[in-house]
Design a protein around this motif. Sequence first.
Motif, short mmCIF file in Angstrom:
data_model
loop_
_atom_site.label_atom_id
_atom_site.label_comp_id
_atom_site.label_asym_id
_atom_site.label_seq_id
_atom_site.Cartn_x
_atom_site.Cartn_y
_atom_site.Cartn_z
N ASP A 118 0.80 -1.14 -0.04
CA ASP A 118 0.03 0.16 0.22
C ASP A 118 0.79 1.36 0.15
N TYR A 119 2.03 1.39 -0.93
CA TYR A 119 3.02 2.28 -0.69
C TYR A 119 2.59 3.73 -1.16
N GLU A 120 1.38 3.75 -1.75
CA GLU A 120 0.77 5.05 -2.09
C GLU A 120 -0.09 5.58 -0.89
N ARG A 121 -0.42 4.59 0.01
CA ARG A 121 -1.13 5.32 1.20
C ARG A 121 -0.47 4.65 2.53
N THR A 122 0.80 4.89 2.41
CA THR A 122 1.63 4.33 3.62
C THR A 122 1.35 5.05 4.88
N VAL A 123 0.98 6.38 4.99
CA VAL A 123 0.69 6.93 6.49
C VAL A 123 -0.81 7.15 6.12
N THR A 124 -1.64 6.40 6.93
CA THR A 124 -3.15 6.96 6.84
C THR A 124 -3.36 7.85 7.94
N ALA A 125 -4.68 8.22 8.08
CA ALA A 125 -5.15 8.70 9.53
C ALA A 125 -4.92 7.81 10.59
N ALA A 126 -4.95 6.47 10.38
CA ALA A 126 -4.94 5.61 11.31
C ALA A 126 -3.48 5.57 12.03
N GLU A 127 -2.35 5.83 11.26
CA GLU A 127 -0.98 5.76 11.86
C GLU A 127 -0.78 7.32 12.74
N GLN A 128 -1.37 8.23 11.80
CA GLN A 128 -1.04 9.79 12.33
C GLN A 128 -2.09 9.74 13.86
#
Length: 252
Positions: A118-128
């Motif tokens: 999922d490299y094009e969405r590596t950092v989602t709202a969940a990670e942040q």
Amino acid sequence: MKSIERFRILVMGRANAGKTTILQRVCNTVDKPEIFDGNGKKIDNAVVQGTLGRGYHNIEHELVFQSNPGYVFHDSSGFEAGSTQQFDNMKKFVIGRATTNSLENRIHAIWYCIPMTDYERTVTAAEQKFFNECDTGHVPVVVLLTKVDFFHLVAIEELLDEGLEMEEAKRGAIARASQLLEKWQVHIKHILDQCKFPPKFYLPLTKMHEEGTDCAALIQCTASALNEEGLERLLISTQQSSIALCIKFAMR
């Protein structure tokens, strides 16, 4: 530090991040873990598999592989769907297990898995949300970039799109895949390092799908992130795959 016998790790990340495979490689097995409730009672495997199939994980449950019972793992269900209750349950567990007076029940490290598929969405709202709102205290978080081998396929596709023949693309794929990994690792680090509670280290993992893959880098990275020498010794003694790693830490 009071003597404890088992090293406890919370494994986090979205679905299909390769978490179970990593645990199997660390414990050098292809078997599924045995699962115990918070009181140490073994849970029927059929019940467990049924709930896992529906995407349900009880973070309080202990996952133990018979090949190496010195590790105790906890698996957090993914909260990328935005479930406030799931996030709150995870946060309560992390804070409670990070600060408990019972050394045996504390979590000693957290592995947060981010799949490169999922490299094009590596950092989602969940990670942040996690790294901005969840203070893990003295418990270090190591971000694991999983399924890094996927970049090899992406590299070949890119090179073919640039007009190379297949054989040329295959020859250039290793270098291009390395560039892709560096690019996205920098991207992830740039975002997460700006969060209120950033991870301590970032580690890409390769070949986790292959039995017998060496996990010394993962264990060494985790040991380096720990704040207590006693926990370092416990982790290094628990891992069974690298004599060289044991010797390295013994000579420090």
